[in-house]
Design a protein around this motif. Structure first.
Motif, PDB file in Angstrom:
ATOM      1  N   TRP A   1       0.820  -1.206   0.000  1.00  0.00           N
ATOM      2  CA  TRP A   1       0.000   0.000   0.000  1.00  0.00           C
ATOM      3  C   TRP A   1       0.852   1.253   0.000  1.00  0.00           C
ATOM      4  CZ3 TRP A   1      -3.532  -1.767   4.642  1.00  0.00           C
ATOM      5  CH2 TRP A   1      -4.405  -2.769   4.195  1.00  0.00           C
ATOM      6  N   THR A   2       1.901   1.269   0.826  1.00  0.00           N
ATOM      7  CA  THR A   2       2.654   2.496   1.086  1.00  0.00           C
ATOM      8  C   THR A   2       3.787   2.758   0.104  1.00  0.00           C
ATOM      9  OG1 THR A   2       4.038   1.293   2.674  1.00  0.00           O
ATOM     10  CG2 THR A   2       2.120   2.443   3.546  1.00  0.00           C
TER      11      THR A   2
ATOM     12  N   VAL B   1       3.201   5.062  -2.874  1.00  0.00           N
ATOM     13  CA  VAL B   1       3.090   6.477  -2.510  1.00  0.00           C
ATOM     14  C   VAL B   1       4.462   7.130  -2.566  1.00  0.00           C
ATOM     15  CG1 VAL B   1       2.387   8.109  -0.728  1.00  0.00           C
ATOM     16  CG2 VAL B   1       1.112   5.980  -1.033  1.00  0.00           C
TER      17      VAL B   1
ATOM     18  N   ASN C   1      -6.737   0.371   3.879  1.00  0.00           N
ATOM     19  CA  ASN C   1      -5.763   0.763   2.863  1.00  0.00           C
ATOM     20  C   ASN C   1      -5.815   2.269   2.627  1.00  0.00           C
ATOM     21  OD1 ASN C   1      -4.238   1.095   0.512  1.00  0.00           O
ATOM     22  ND2 ASN C   1      -5.730   0.101  -0.804  1.00  0.00           N
TER      23      ASN C   1
ATOM     24  N   VAL D   1      -4.394   4.313   5.564  1.00  0.00           N
ATOM     25  CA  VAL D   1      -2.930   4.237   5.616  1.00  0.00           C
ATOM     26  C   VAL D   1      -2.315   5.175   4.575  1.00  0.00           C
ATOM     27  CG1 VAL D   1      -0.939   2.741   5.183  1.00  0.00           C
ATOM     28  CG2 VAL D   1      -2.845   1.915   6.578  1.00  0.00           C
ATOM     29  N   ILE D   2      -2.808   5.117   3.350  1.00  0.00           N
ATOM     30  CA  ILE D   2      -2.241   5.935   2.279  1.00  0.00           C
ATOM     31  C   ILE D   2      -2.485   7.421   2.538  1.00  0.00           C
ATOM     32  CG2 ILE D   2      -2.456   6.525  -0.166  1.00  0.00           C
ATOM     33  CD1 ILE D   2      -2.896   3.588  -0.750  1.00  0.00           C
TER      34      ILE D   2
ATOM     35  N   VAL E   1      -0.015   8.530   5.155  1.00  0.00           N
ATOM     36  CA  VAL E   1       1.316   8.714   4.572  1.00  0.00           C
ATOM     37  C   VAL E   1       1.354  10.004   3.764  1.00  0.00           C
ATOM     38  CG1 VAL E   1       2.998   7.761   2.951  1.00  0.00           C
ATOM     39  CG2 VAL E   1       1.816   6.245   4.539  1.00  0.00           C
TER      40      VAL E   1
END
Length: 262
Positions: A28-29, A32, A117, A120-121, A124
């Motif tokens: 997921w991260t 980014v 998800n 979290v994104i 970030v």
């Protein structure tokens, strides 16, 4: 029943594989940071090329919510496929929940996982300097209409899985091409005209435009009503089509005796 699918069949199974959880969060991260460093290293060239004011804001919203379509559709197909492999599909579809219930409850875990998800994104993105100005009513309405249309597409994907078992074209398209076609990391206006028309045939394209306005610029419902109206049209078409297709596929597989074949 919802608790069984979300907590027991979804969360407890997912969390029991610790390595997989870590790898999932990383998946997921890491994109980014990839697009962030691309944007910062190329600077104004990227901004002017894609025609956006702040590239980080643009792709963070896209990556956060792209999974609501691609991942949920893939999750439904995989869940159905796994039950065929385990030999338990008959128990689910002839239970009290029925065929539609199986689809709905299976989709709930996919939506919950992709909500995690998205959080979290977005977190970030905030750490990388993105500042949100959220209109919660508009954002909620766009998300609901996106989720409903996604459920219709997931049902259609499940119908293909029920019949052809492997090689699902619906799941393949939405898991592979949505990042390219729906304006996830660059505006669809930079696409060739023919592909642009395809892009506007995807609910996610409209939803991402609405979410960027409602989450970054506090856009009201009236100011994004054209987007909401387009998503409602998708909902009205895709949900009945998806459920009908899945019911027909289920009936066909049961009559042919191929329901549990894999």
């Amino acid at each position: 029943m919802a608790m069984v699918f979300i907590y027991l069949r979804g969360f407890k199974v997912w969390i029991s594989y610790k390595t997989q959880v870590v790898l999932t969060v990383l998946s997921w991260t890491l994109p980014v940071f990839t697009y962030y460093f691309v944007g910062t290293s190329l600077g104004q060239h990227v901004v002017s090329a894609v025609g956006v004011h702040d590239y980080t804001q643009f792709f963070v919203i896209g990556l956060a919510f792209q999974g609501y379509m691609s991942s949920v559709i893939t999750t439904i197909s995989q869940r159905l496929r796994n039950e065929q492999l385990y030999g338990t599909i008959e128990y689910y579809v002839i239970s009290k929940a029925g065929v539609t219930g199986f689809l709905t409850y299976s989709a709930l875990w996919g939506f919950l996982l992709n909500t995690i998800n998205a959080v979290v994104i977005l977190s970030v993105g905030y750490a990388l300097g993105v500042r949100y100005d959220v209109n919660f009513v508009s954002t909620g309405l766009v998300l609901i209409t996106l989720i409903v249309s996604t459920f219709g597409l997931a049902s259609l994907s499940g119908a293909f899985t029920m019949i052809i078992k492997q090689g699902n074209p619906v799941s393949f398209f939405f898991s592979t091409f949505t990042t390219l076609m729906s304006g996830t990391v660059f505006p669809v206006t930079v696409l060739p005209l023919a592909l642009r028309y395809v892009s506007y045939a995807l609910p996610l394209t409209w939803a991402l435009n609405g979410l960027r306005d409602s989450m970054l610029m506090d856009a009201s419902i009236s100011s994004i009503w054209n987007i909401v109206a387009a998503l409602l049209i998708f909902d009205v078409i895709l949900v009945p089509l998806g459920i009908f297709s899945f019911r027909v596929a289920f009936r066909h597989a049961r009559e042919k005796g191929t329901l549990a074949e894999y």
